[in-house]
Each structure stands twice: as C-alpha cells, then as structure tokens.
Design an enzyme around this catalytic site. Sequence first.
Site, PDB file in Angstrom:
ATOM      1  N   HIS A 161     -26.885 -18.832  20.085  1.00  0.00           N
ATOM      2  CA  HIS A 161     -25.473 -18.534  20.355  1.00  0.00           C
ATOM      3  C   HIS A 161     -25.622 -17.873  21.857  1.00  0.00           C
ATOM      4  O   HIS A 161     -24.846 -16.932  22.149  1.00  0.00           O
ATOM      5  CB  HIS A 161     -24.598 -18.038  19.652  1.00  0.00           C
ATOM      6  N   HIS A 234     -16.595 -21.265  18.271  1.00  0.00           N
ATOM      7  CA  HIS A 234     -16.974 -20.824  17.070  1.00  0.00           C
ATOM      8  C   HIS A 234     -15.797 -20.345  16.107  1.00  0.00           C
ATOM      9  O   HIS A 234     -16.070 -19.482  15.387  1.00  0.00           O
ATOM     10  CB  HIS A 234     -18.083 -19.771  17.135  1.00  0.00           C
ATOM     11  N   GLU A 365     -18.481 -27.000  15.116  1.00  0.00           N
ATOM     12  CA  GLU A 365     -18.706 -26.758  16.431  1.00  0.00           C
ATOM     13  C   GLU A 365     -19.382 -27.945  16.901  1.00  0.00           C
ATOM     14  O   GLU A 365     -20.252 -28.597  16.727  1.00  0.00           O
ATOM     15  CB  GLU A 365     -19.794 -25.522  16.558  1.00  0.00           C
TER      16      GLU A 365
HETATM   17  C1  BGC Z   1     -25.081 -21.509  13.111  1.00  0.00           C
HETATM   18  C2  BGC Z   1     -25.302 -20.535  11.779  1.00  0.00           C
HETATM   19  C3  BGC Z   1     -25.027 -18.977  11.975  1.00  0.00           C
HETATM   20  C4  BGC Z   1     -23.641 -18.930  12.355  1.00  0.00           C
HETATM   21  C5  BGC Z   1     -23.093 -17.712  12.629  1.00  0.00           C
HETATM   22  C6  BGC Z   1     -23.716 -21.394  13.257  1.00  0.00           C
HETATM   23  O1  BGC Z   1     -23.269 -21.810  14.477  1.00  0.00           O
HETATM   24  O2  BGC Z   1     -25.352 -22.636  12.786  1.00  0.00           O
HETATM   25  O3  BGC Z   1     -26.850 -20.519  11.249  1.00  0.00           O
HETATM   26  O4  BGC Z   1     -25.209 -18.267  11.093  1.00  0.00           O
HETATM   27  O5  BGC Z   1     -23.411 -19.807  13.518  1.00  0.00           O
HETATM   28  O6  BGC Z   1     -23.887 -16.944  13.679  1.00  0.00           O
END
Ligand code: BGC
Length: 402
Positions: A161, A234, A365
């Site tokens: 991210h 998110h 997402e």
């Molecule tokens: C990911 C997860 C992660 C979460 C929070 C999601 O987009 O796929 O693996 O734990 O975000 O970070």
Amino acid sequence: MIKQDACSQLNLKKCIKMKRLICYLPMLLLLIIVFSSCGNNTNKTSNTITTTDSTKTGVMQKDWGEVDGKKVYIYTLTNKNGVQVTISNYGGTVTSWITPDKNGNKSSIIIGFDSLQGYLQKPPYFGALIGRYGNRIGNAKFTLDGKTYQLAANDGKNHLHGGIKGFDKVVWDASIGDTSTPSLTLHYMSKDGEEGYPGNLHVTVQYTLTDNDELKIEYNAETDKPTPVNLTNHSYFNLTGDVSNTILNHTLMIDANNFTPVDNTLIPTGEIKSVKGTPFDFTQPKKISKDINAVKGGYDHNWVLKRKDSSLKRVAVLSDSISGRTLEIYTTEPGLQFYTGNFLDGKFKNRDGKPINQHMALCMETQHFPDSPNKPKFPSTILKPGEKYHTVTVYKVVSSER
Ligand code: BGC
C-alpha cells in the site's frame, strides 16, 4: 426628564440626528445578521455549501487537527436523501457513510473513528486512499527500463500500500466542489524518490456523493518519469452498520471467472486461474461464510474482472439481510481485491467503542493486480510522462426500503 435635560444642553440639530440613528440601528443590525448568516451557510452561488448545518445538502468543513504542520479537516457530504459521507484530507480517508437500513434506522456502513487521533494510531488503512501502489510489490523491488528500484519494505520483505508513509498518511490539499452535487477534490504531490518510487507524481482524487446514494471516486495522476501507479480506496464495510455482526453472513457476487492465486506472503504467483469449482467462485451470489474455511487465512485475493473494455461497469454486489442494504460496486479497473478483514484482531475499536475483530468488516478494493510491476503478463501499471492516469469507481447503496 434626564433625556430632555441632556438634549437641551446639546445643539438641537445634532440631537435630532442622534435620535434618527438610534431609530435605524435595529434595522441596520438585522441587515448585518441576515447577510452574515447567508455567508456562513453558502460560500459559493451555485451550490449549498454549508459551514454550519450538517443536515443540509452540501459540504460542511470542520477543523480536525494538524499533522506535519498542516491543517486537517473533516468534511461532511450530505445528499438530498440525508445520506452522509465524512471524509478527511488526512489520508483522503472516508471515515463514515451514514445511510438508513430497511427500517429507516441510520448507521455507518464503513468502520472508523470520529477523531483524527484514532487514525494517527495507524489502523490498517481504515477508509484510506492508497498509493502510489495498492497492495503488494514482491521483495519491495521492481525493474523499469533497465533500472532496479528499491521500495520501502513494510510488510515483511514486501512493499504494501505505498510503503511506510503512503498516501494514507499524508495531508492532502482539499477543495469543495462548486456544483450542486456535494463533492470534495483532494490533491497530493508525491515527490520523486518518495518511498523509493521514481518521478514527481501529481495525484487528484475527487469524491462525489450523488443523490442516487452513490459514492463516486475519480482518480487522476500525471508523472514526469515512468512510474507504477495503482490507486484505490481501503474502506472496510459492514453493511449491518454494527461491528458486533460478522460480515460472513453477507452475500456476495463478483463478476469474475478468474482470480490470481498467491504465495504464502500474499504475492501473486503470476498464474491466472479459473474460479470454477473453487471457493473463489462468486459468479452467483453466495454467502461469504459458505467456502471461506477452505481458504487459508480467509479471502485476501485479486479477482480478474470479466470485461471487454475499460468502461465503468458493475463488477460486484454485496448484500445483507439484517439491514436490507445492498452495495453495488462499479469500476473501470480490471481487478478487485476482496479482503475479509482476516488480520483484524480487536485491537482497534469502532467509533461506538466496539472492538473490530476478525471478519467484522471487509474491503472491496478496485485496482490493477498486485505485484504487476514484476508480472509482465498482468495489465501494465506503468504511467509515463504525457499520459493521464484516470480511473473511476462507484460504490452505490441500495436499501430495500425508501
Ligand atoms: C491486503 C491485506 C492487508 C490489508 C490491510 C489488504 O488490501 O490485501 O493483505 O492485510 O489490506 O493492510
């Protein structure tokens, strides 16, 4: 008597003028009050931007604190149905989406906090704008035009991210839209080298709350050097509006015949696999609980959306019988990361103080596939100078009432 005495001591003309002034004073005061209250409620002519009344259609801005010496605000977008979405320019975070259930009771279908403090404790990306790259890049590295770029490794050896200080942890410049539909435009300039990425990247994200109860997110970006870009939001949803109810009883349809399997660090293997006969088959609406136990750790995968072109298209439908709410997801993106909140462990408490435990919220997402910069067969995520990055995602709430 005293008045008359005072008057008689003054010049008569001056005295008459003063009396007239005293007569007009209340009228003058009234005019000032009327004009100043108009100014407070509406600061643009074409819309109803309100700074004082969050129950009116428009956008209300409130101080929320300060981060990195920059002012942080919380904006309340209210549509004509009284549906409200709150967004902060800290991380471009959607903090709540308050909408009625089948009985007309209002609650937020997005988990989050009512104060900036909550977000400064670094929850796992609650409601945040994600960038420069949504999801993981394997070994926190990629090679572009013969040069290898080392990114910040913030998920074991991988990059997740956007790194340690991704777009979710910066203060965006914000401006309220000047149309009759409430909207907020956020801008951030990500510098060349930030978190290891090449190129100065100008990012603009516009959130709009329509009168059809849609939260539309438009992502735009431009760069001065080739760079990977994969922007997403998110938000964690629980359509019941109450994190004491699991999302495992929600029903989901994903319009995808394929998904991208992952290794044990959640990096795609590069394979594009059919969902047929696997727990990943959501082509027909299915309760999330039905097959989740057959997936180690729960769902945290990218679905390859069925599409012919990159037009805006409905790609998923999530529904909940307790609240009677349905969430439709439309996007121009080729992928959908469906994550069942597997790592939520009660450490963070929702705005009402209830702990957010595993599977109490889920993310949908919309994005390109994880680790695309290292997977030549996946659709490219490289943005070049002169090109315009533009993607659109719409989350639409449909309530069985109303
Ligand atoms: C990911 C997860 C992660 C979460 C929070 C999601 O987009 O796929 O693996 O734990 O975000 O970070």
